[in-house]
Motif scaffolding. Structure first.
Motif, PDB file in Angstrom:
ATOM      1  N   SER A 244      -0.670  47.639  63.493  1.00  0.00           N
ATOM      2  CA  SER A 244      -0.881  49.504  63.982  1.00  0.00           C
ATOM      3  C   SER A 244      -0.058  49.432  63.391  1.00  0.00           C
ATOM      4  N   TYR A 245       1.677  49.897  63.369  1.00  0.00           N
ATOM      5  CA  TYR A 245       2.591  50.539  62.798  1.00  0.00           C
ATOM      6  C   TYR A 245       2.690  50.590  61.403  1.00  0.00           C
ATOM      7  N   LEU A 246       1.825  49.885  60.918  1.00  0.00           N
ATOM      8  CA  LEU A 246       1.768  49.740  59.628  1.00  0.00           C
ATOM      9  C   LEU A 246       0.981  50.728  59.158  1.00  0.00           C
ATOM     10  N   LEU A 247      -0.314  50.170  59.690  1.00  0.00           N
ATOM     11  CA  LEU A 247      -1.882  51.937  59.514  1.00  0.00           C
ATOM     12  C   LEU A 247      -1.434  52.955  60.208  1.00  0.00           C
ATOM     13  N   ALA A 248      -0.492  53.250  60.837  1.00  0.00           N
ATOM     14  CA  ALA A 248       0.136  54.444  61.479  1.00  0.00           C
ATOM     15  C   ALA A 248       1.118  54.762  60.645  1.00  0.00           C
ATOM     16  N   ILE A 249       1.187  53.999  59.203  1.00  0.00           N
ATOM     17  CA  ILE A 249       2.145  54.748  58.676  1.00  0.00           C
ATOM     18  C   ILE A 249       1.642  55.178  57.260  1.00  0.00           C
ATOM     19  N   ALA A 250       0.324  54.760  56.631  1.00  0.00           N
ATOM     20  CA  ALA A 250      -0.369  55.214  56.102  1.00  0.00           C
ATOM     21  C   ALA A 250      -1.170  56.675  56.225  1.00  0.00           C
ATOM     22  N   ILE A 251      -1.541  56.256  57.828  1.00  0.00           N
ATOM     23  CA  ILE A 251      -1.795  57.907  58.711  1.00  0.00           C
ATOM     24  C   ILE A 251      -1.377  58.377  58.708  1.00  0.00           C
ATOM     25  N   CYS A 252       0.109  58.822  58.829  1.00  0.00           N
ATOM     26  CA  CYS A 252       0.649  60.066  58.744  1.00  0.00           C
ATOM     27  C   CYS A 252       0.512  60.848  56.993  1.00  0.00           C
ATOM     28  N   ASN A 253       0.870  59.340  56.227  1.00  0.00           N
ATOM     29  CA  ASN A 253       1.026  60.077  54.862  1.00  0.00           C
ATOM     30  C   ASN A 253      -0.216  60.679  54.768  1.00  0.00           C
ATOM     31  N   LEU A 254      -0.932  60.311  54.665  1.00  0.00           N
ATOM     32  CA  LEU A 254      -2.497  60.477  55.071  1.00  0.00           C
ATOM     33  C   LEU A 254      -3.041  62.102  54.791  1.00  0.00           C
ATOM     34  N   LEU A 255      -2.562  62.182  56.197  1.00  0.00           N
ATOM     35  CA  LEU A 255      -3.095  63.615  57.627  1.00  0.00           C
ATOM     36  C   LEU A 255      -1.481  64.611  56.558  1.00  0.00           C
ATOM     37  N   LEU A 256      -0.495  63.893  56.127  1.00  0.00           N
ATOM     38  CA  LEU A 256       0.605  64.870  55.615  1.00  0.00           C
ATOM     39  C   LEU A 256      -0.127  65.514  54.453  1.00  0.00           C
ATOM     40  N   TYR A 257      -0.670  64.842  53.342  1.00  0.00           N
ATOM     41  CA  TYR A 257      -0.778  64.838  52.121  1.00  0.00           C
ATOM     42  C   TYR A 257      -2.246  65.869  52.503  1.00  0.00           C
ATOM     43  N   PHE A 258      -3.074  65.808  53.158  1.00  0.00           N
ATOM     44  CA  PHE A 258      -4.305  66.107  53.498  1.00  0.00           C
ATOM     45  C   PHE A 258      -3.570  67.510  54.028  1.00  0.00           C
ATOM     46  N   ALA A 259      -3.109  67.711  54.748  1.00  0.00           N
ATOM     47  CA  ALA A 259      -2.837  69.251  55.036  1.00  0.00           C
ATOM     48  C   ALA A 259      -1.741  70.622  54.376  1.00  0.00           C
ATOM     49  N   PHE A 260      -1.003  68.984  53.760  1.00  0.00           N
ATOM     50  CA  PHE A 260      -0.261  70.246  52.100  1.00  0.00           C
ATOM     51  C   PHE A 260      -1.580  70.837  51.339  1.00  0.00           C
ATOM     52  N   TYR A 261      -2.698  69.897  50.956  1.00  0.00           N
ATOM     53  CA  TYR A 261      -3.787  70.619  50.130  1.00  0.00           C
ATOM     54  C   TYR A 261      -4.783  71.498  50.697  1.00  0.00           C
ATOM     55  N   ILE A 262      -4.286  71.322  51.931  1.00  0.00           N
ATOM     56  CA  ILE A 262      -5.475  72.999  52.518  1.00  0.00           C
ATOM     57  C   ILE A 262      -4.784  74.084  52.587  1.00  0.00           C
TER      58      ILE A 262
END
Length: 847
Positions: free
Chosen positions: A731-749
């Motif tokens: 779950s910790y590793l999945l949290a790393i992936a999700i945090c990076n995805l959300l950060l990139y998505f917010a940057f894109y928007i």
């Protein structure tokens, strides 16, 4: 001959009128012969053995003394009826201390024999011994065929100690031996005083849930469900021999089906363990002398048991209809939305082709397709057909379907960016061919990174789909085989500590123990299939537009590549299948099944975001899946070796930080850098020239802001992992992936809005709806109905009753909502750039 003479002498002198009950052939008689031979053997050695038989009564305490020279037999009788079962309990206390030998108690019944010694020695880990001077055992009550009959049983007391040993014996009837439906019964148990009770299925009830509760976490105990047969296994060292069983601290629950018990009844057995390690308790010290007796202390536990009817077939049908109804309604809404969108587009096209207020003859212009109009990203003005035609003039055939000169691209760029000096553009001839020059410009447009042949890129991104389909087959088949084996082992052994269910809401169906947790995963599969159909429709429409050389398809909007979308839909379907496999028997060893394709989905979403405006330089399928394989590899290592292992966390944190730095460099320089022996020399040179010799601002400020934020997030996560070392590494590793995805998505928007683009109504509604659904989904996810980070007994403390239709629990609702949220997230990625579909690519910024 010696044995025969001893047996005849005892039978003649001390058996009395009840002797015919003793020597009846059968297991009880044979065991009694062995005991008699053991006791009477002293007669041949010249030792006189006095045998005394007493008629005894229930609920009377007998205080007596036994030595090696005498043996006492207590004779009891009771009336047994076919329609009523009464429990009988034998309680023994040893009053003497410092015994040379224990006292042996043998209870002989018509069809069973029970024997035990006092002090009772029970063993724990490492062969530690715990003596108990007070012992209480319930006698097994085999069913009677007669309507009513009188049965005799005998309690024989003997010892090999030459000293007199005082003891107390009490035989009593057990009140409420038969449990009643929906009626709580309370009792006390200890390691030397186990308890069991009988339950009979009432008419019309095929499944019940046996719930056992206690206010005390420790001592650790075991609850078991066993068939009505003798002997009953009710000690710590044999309770796992038969039936279903599970360890418990405060909560325990076992779902029992009538079909598994031919007698339509069963025993509920509760045993208190000698030690607490199985329930997560402290490990006591190892004795210096292995033969030393340990003081067990007070290990009595107050326990409540209640048997409640489980759900019937109607609830199963309602649950399945509800589950399917939710997702078929999404199919219906999607179909209706597609029809309305098609109608709207048709009306829009007719309005452009046939304006209501004037005819083509009146305007003096040739009618133009509505797709030849669009809003420019930077200022939102309308682009005329002449401008589009001019920008599409072809003078260079080096880049496939993008057949236009970069001179016109540069001219349009200069017109749209009046504040940019002419010196910012490289006017050398090699700007048209050298990608090192094109990709390192200060201002990049999609046209600069979409110069490769479309057929080449299409095949490149289709490999994503075919690779993930191949991975899915090779991954899923062994997983299915393994979980079937897990379920078989659980059903055969009865060990319910293997699987971490929510036992208070685990509804069996066939061989499956928790059908509701499996059914709730159907949403991932159905919505993944629906997303594939939506992508297929868009793919077909786009290909038709290309076949008719539609200008917008060729020259405008974000380049359409659907391979990653197909891979995302397949990954969503596989997540549903593998999550269902995991919930067949959720535990520590197979949690990877539930998370592997979550890593895939997070990685594919980030790749798709990057691919939208960087189609020429996006990672290949082989590189992407190799990186995801490395992530899953570290996930397995973390699950197996990560618990409290400082060396592992140091190594992982270093690799995490290095990977973040390498990826940041790759993104910042658009792949125009080399990792070779001269990398350190070039780094020193850049630091000296840009930071020491002169303080220069980054050339790509937007990219730098994103990468700095990304590094802060990832370094913080690495530090958290190194300091806290969470047990749930997956779950910790999945949290790393999700945090990076959300950060990139917010940057894109944010960058999309900064560039003058807009988010269409459909995409905006999807973003808001998906955010709300994700919020509710995470709320139910963090309810934590079970956790394999703890022991099975500790995990059951988190179990809760069903909350939806008496069939689904909180985690099932998480499945429902998260599948809808993932589907919505995919639709956002699919539609978020529809507003630039009519904007030339040399007007769409890269960020």
């Amino acid at each position: 001959m010696l044995f025969r003479s001893c047996w005849k002498s005892r039978h003649k002198n001390s058996c009395g009128p009840a002797a015919d009950c003793w020597i009846r052939p059968g297991p009880a008689a044979l065991l009694w012969i062995c005991v008699t031979h053991f006791v009477c053997g002293g007669a041949a050695l010249g030792v006189t053995k006095n045998v005394v038989q007493k008629d005894a009564e229930f609920d009377v305490t007998y205080n007596d003394t036994v030595t090696s020279d005498n043996q006492t037999i207590y004779a009891f009788n009771q009336t047994v009826s076919r329609n009523k079962t009464e429990g009988v309990r034998v309680s023994v206390d040893v009053l003497s201390e410092g015994l040379e030998s224990p006292i042996l108690f043998v209870v002989r019944q018509k069809q069973a024999v029970l024997s035990f010694q006092v002090p009772l020695i029970l063993r724990g880990l490492y062969q530690r011994k715990y003596p108990y001077d007070h012992v209480g055992r319930t006698l097994c009550q085999p069913p009677s065929r007669a309507a009513s009959e009188t049965q005799y049983f005998y309690v024989d007391v003997s010892t090999l100690s030459s000293q007199g040993t005082n003891y107390q014996l009490r035989v009593s009837r057990v009140e409420s031996f038969t449990l009643l439906t929906d009626k709580k019964f309370s009792f006390t148990a200890s390691p030397s005083q186990p308890q069991y009770f009988k339950y009979v299925f009432r008419d019309g009830v095929d499944t019940v849930i046996v719930k056992v509760n206690s206010d005390m976490t420790f001592p650790c105990s075991v609850m078991s469900v066993q068939d009505i047969q003798c002997p009953v296994y009710d000690l710590d060292n044999n309770v796992a021999f038969i039936g279903m069983y599970q360890t418990m601290t405060k909560k325990g629950a076992i779902t029992v089906q009538r079909k598994d018990f031919p007698s339509n009844s069963f025993y509920v057995v509760v045993v208190v363990k000698t030690e607490d390690e199985a329930c997560g308790g402290p490990l006591r010290f190892y004795p210096l002398r292995p033969d030393e007796l340990m003081d067990a202390g007070n290990r009595s536990k107050r326990i409540d048991v209640v048997v409640t009817p489980a759900i019937d077939s109607k609830v199963y049908v309602m649950g399945m209809l509800f589950c399917l109804g939710i997702f078929f309604s999404i199919y219906l809404l999607t179909f209706i939305g597609a029809c309305l969108e098609k109608k709207r587009m048709k009306e829009t096209r007719e309005d452009y082709l046939n304006p209501a207020d004037m005819s083509p003859a009146e305007t003096g212009k040739t009618p133009v397709s509505p797709y030849e109009y669009g809003s420019i990203a930077d200022n939102g003005s309308t682009l005329s057909s002449e401008a589009i035609t001019d920008s599409a003039t072809s003078t260079d055939n080096n880049y496939g379907y993008m057949e236009r000169s970069l001179d016109s691209v540069g001219r349009s760029r200069r017109e749209s960016l009046s504040s940019v000096e002419e010196d910012d553009y490289d006017t050398l001839d090699d700007i048209n061919s050298d990608k090192n020059i094109v990709r390192t410009k200060k201002f990049l447009y999609v046209s600069d990174l979409s110069r490769k042949d479309k057929r080449v890129l299409s095949k490149k991104y289709q490999i994503y789909f075919w690779n993930i389909a191949t991975i899915a087959v090779f991954y899923a088949l062994p997983v299915i085989q393994l979980v079937i084996t897990y379920q078989t082992v659980v059903n055969v052994t009865g060990n319910q500590d293997i699987c971490y269910y929510n036992f208070l809401c685990a509804h069996p169906l066939g061989a499956l123990s928790a059908f509701n947790n499996i059914l709730s995963n159907v949403g991932y599969v159905m919505l993944g299939l629906l997303f594939l159909l939506i992508v297929l429709k868009r793919d077909i429409v786009h290909n038709r537009a290309l076949d008719r050389n539609d200008h917008n398809a060729l020259e405008c909007g974000i380049p359409k590549h659907f391979g990653l979308f197909y891979a995302m839909g397949t990954a969503l379907m596989m997540e549903g299948l593998l999550s269902a496999c995991y919930h067949v028997c959720p535990n520590y060893t197979n949690f990877q099944f539930d998370t592997s394709f979550m890593y895939m989905i997070a990685g594919l979403c980030m790749l798709k975001l990057y691919q939208k405006r960087h189609p020429d330089i996006n990672a290949s399928a082989y590189t992407a899946y190799a990186c995801l394989a490395a992530v899953i590899f570290f996930s397995v290592l973390g699950v197996v070796f990560g618990r409290g292992n400082t060396v592992f966390w140091i190594v992982f944190s270093v690799i995490h930080i290095l990977a973040t730095l390498l990826l940041s460099t790759q993104l910042y320089y658009m792949g125009r850098w080399r990792l070779d022996s001269g990398i350190m020399r070039r780094m020193v040179h850049v630091i000296y020239t840009d930071f020491i010799r002169q303080c220069s601002t980054p050339m790509y400020i937007d990219r730098m802001v994103l990468l700095v934020m990304g590094n802060i997030v990832n370094w913080s996560l690495a530090a958290y992992g190194l300091l806290e070392r969470p047990n749930d590494f997956a779950s910790y590793l999945l949290a790393i992936a999700i945090c990076n995805l959300l950060l990139y998505f917010a940057f894109y928007i944010i960058m999309k809005l900064r560039s003058g683009e807009r988010i269409q109504c459909l995409a905006l509604v999807l973003i808001l709806f998906t955010a709300v659904v994700w919020g509710f989904a995470l709320f139910f996810f963090f309810q934590g109905l079970s956790t394999w980070q703890k022991t099975p007994a500790e995990s059951r403390e988190h179990n809760r009753d069903c909350i939806l239709l008496s069939f689904f629990d909180d985690h099932d609702i998480w499945h429902f909502l998260s599948s809808i949220a993932m589907f919505g997230s995919f639709l956002i990625l699919l539609t978020m750039d529809d507003d630039v579909d009519h904007v030339p690519r040399d007007k769409i910024f890269v960020f």
